[in-house]
Each structure stands twice: as structure tokens, then as C-alpha cells.
Design a protein around this motif. Structure first.
Motif, mmCIF file in Angstrom:
data_model
loop_
_atom_site.group_PDB
_atom_site.id
_atom_site.type_symbol
_atom_site.label_atom_id
_atom_site.label_comp_id
_atom_site.label_asym_id
_atom_site.label_seq_id
_atom_site.Cartn_x
_atom_site.Cartn_y
_atom_site.Cartn_z
ATOM 1 N N SER A 7 0.836 -1.204 0.000
ATOM 2 C CA SER A 7 0.000 0.000 0.000
ATOM 3 C C SER A 7 0.871 1.254 0.000
ATOM 4 N N GLY A 8 2.006 1.207 0.688
ATOM 5 C CA GLY A 8 2.926 2.339 0.683
ATOM 6 C C GLY A 8 3.518 2.587 -0.693
ATOM 7 N N THR A 9 3.863 1.533 -1.399
ATOM 8 C CA THR A 9 4.407 1.662 -2.759
ATOM 9 C C THR A 9 3.349 2.227 -3.706
ATOM 10 N N MET A 10 2.112 1.751 -3.579
ATOM 11 C CA MET A 10 1.036 2.278 -4.424
ATOM 12 C C MET A 10 0.752 3.741 -4.110
ATOM 13 N N HIS A 11 0.753 4.089 -2.825
ATOM 14 C CA HIS A 11 0.512 5.477 -2.420
ATOM 15 C C HIS A 11 1.585 6.386 -3.002
ATOM 16 N N ALA A 12 2.830 5.961 -2.926
ATOM 17 C CA ALA A 12 3.931 6.756 -3.488
ATOM 18 C C ALA A 12 3.754 6.937 -4.995
ATOM 19 N N ALA A 13 3.290 5.906 -5.690
ATOM 20 C CA ALA A 13 3.064 5.995 -7.134
ATOM 21 C C ALA A 13 1.979 7.021 -7.453
ATOM 22 N N ASN A 40 2.141 10.546 -9.546
ATOM 23 C CA ASN A 40 1.221 10.954 -10.611
ATOM 24 C C ASN A 40 0.828 12.416 -10.442
ATOM 25 N N PHE A 41 0.519 12.830 -9.225
ATOM 26 C CA PHE A 41 0.159 14.224 -8.979
ATOM 27 C C PHE A 41 1.349 15.153 -9.217
ATOM 28 N N ARG A 42 2.523 14.790 -8.706
ATOM 29 C CA ARG A 42 3.710 15.648 -8.878
ATOM 30 C C ARG A 42 4.070 15.850 -10.340
ATOM 31 N N GLN A 43 3.937 14.798 -11.130
ATOM 32 C CA GLN A 43 4.340 14.875 -12.532
ATOM 33 C C GLN A 43 3.206 15.281 -13.466
ATOM 34 N N ARG A 47 -5.552 15.559 -3.926
ATOM 35 C CA ARG A 47 -4.252 14.947 -3.620
ATOM 36 C C ARG A 47 -4.152 14.634 -2.130
ATOM 37 N N GLY A 48 -4.609 15.546 -1.294
ATOM 38 C CA GLY A 48 -4.540 15.347 0.149
ATOM 39 C C GLY A 48 -5.481 14.270 0.672
ATOM 40 N N SER A 49 -6.463 13.900 -0.138
ATOM 41 C CA SER A 49 -7.437 12.894 0.311
ATOM 42 C C SER A 49 -6.985 11.466 0.032
ATOM 43 N N ILE A 50 -5.897 11.306 -0.690
ATOM 44 C CA ILE A 50 -5.432 9.959 -1.040
ATOM 45 C C ILE A 50 -4.909 9.278 0.228
ATOM 46 N N THR A 51 -5.494 8.148 0.536
ATOM 47 C CA THR A 51 -5.099 7.403 1.736
ATOM 48 C C THR A 51 -4.758 5.971 1.364
ATOM 49 N N GLU A 94 -6.261 10.016 -15.161
ATOM 50 C CA GLU A 94 -6.064 8.920 -14.218
ATOM 51 C C GLU A 94 -4.967 9.248 -13.210
ATOM 52 N N PHE A 95 -5.366 9.384 -11.978
ATOM 53 C CA PHE A 95 -4.395 9.564 -10.907
ATOM 54 C C PHE A 95 -4.252 8.285 -10.099
#
Length: 139
Positions: A35-41, A45-48, A72-76, A114-115
Motif C-alpha cells: 500500500s505504501g508503494t502504491m501510495h507513493a506511485a 502521478n500528482f507531482r508529474q 491529492r490530500g485525500s489519497i489514503t 487517471e491519478f
């Protein structure tokens, strides 16, 4: 005919037992890592501005999906012994992720941005996480 000979059967059996215990006892560590790896991905997506790049904005300046930062802040992320999840509970998130018609009378076309998506490299990173987990169980 193919013949396989195992000279160290005790070691192999021991490693298989350790794998079994690791899978039965605590998969949470693996799920948490996934889940941490997916969250980072998703944050990448948002940064790029999307991977691939999102369609630009039509009626204002700035970057798509980051006007207030609320989406972006709501992604958990969530993990338990059997599940690794990443997502958002914002009602408008789906229309932005998948695209479609919105607004009164569904007259406004929202392009797909798609984010909540993973690139090939992200998927490889997840496979690496799984391999590292199993290597840790038998190592």
C-alpha cells in the motif's frame, strides 16, 4: 526424462515451513509495504501531472487536479493481513479519474485524468516488494 536431485532436503523443507508460517502469521507487513508503494506511485502521478501527462486545463491556469490540493490530500492507504488499498473518499474523484459528463444536466465533459493508476515501473516495484518479503522469510 528430467531428474531433479535435492541434496539438502532438510534445508529446503525448513525454508518451505518458514514461508508457510510467514504467510499464515503476518502478511500485514507485506500488505503495508504494498500500500505504501502504491501510495507513493499515486503521489508521483500528482507531482508529474500524470503518467502519461494529463490533458491541460481549458478554463483556468495551473495544473490539473491540484487547484486546492484537496484531492491529492485525500489519497489514503489501508492495509490489513489480506488487503493493500489506496484510494480516496471524495465523491468527485471518480469523474476526474475516469472522465465523463458532469454538472447540471451532465453537459460538461471532464477529460480522463487517471491519478489512481500504476505504470509498468510501479508494478515492477510491487513485484520487488513481494520478492523482498519472501526473501526475508527464508533468509
Amino acid at each position: 526424462m528430467i531428474e531433479i536431485q535435492i541434496n539438502n532436503l532438510f534445508v529446503v523443507q525448513n525454508q518451505i515451513e518458514r514461508l508457510g508460517r510467514g504467510l499464515d502469521d503476518n502478511r500485514y507487513l507485506l500488505m503495508r509495504r504494498l500500500s505504501g508503494t502504491m501510495h507513493a506511485a499515486v503521489m508521483t502521478n500528482f507531482r508529474q501531472g500524470g503518467r502519461p501527462k494529463w490533458l491541460g486545463l481549458k478554463y483556468r491556469n495551473g495544473k490539473p487536479l491540484v487547484d486546492t490540493g484537496a484531492l491529492r490530500g485525500s489519497i489514503t492507504e489501508l492495509a490489513d493481513n489480506d488487503t493493500a488499498l489506496v484510494g480516496t473518499n471524495l465523491v468527485y474523484a471518480a469523474i476526474h479519474n475516469f472522465g465523463g459528463m458532469a454538472g447540471r444536466g451532465k453537459k460538461v465533459r471532464i477529460p480522463q485524468r487517471e491519478f489512481l493508476t500504476l505504470t509498468g515501473q510501479d508494478k515492477q516495484d510491487l513485484m520487488d516488494d513481494v520478492q523482498d518479503y519472501f526473501a526475508g522469510l527464508i533468509g
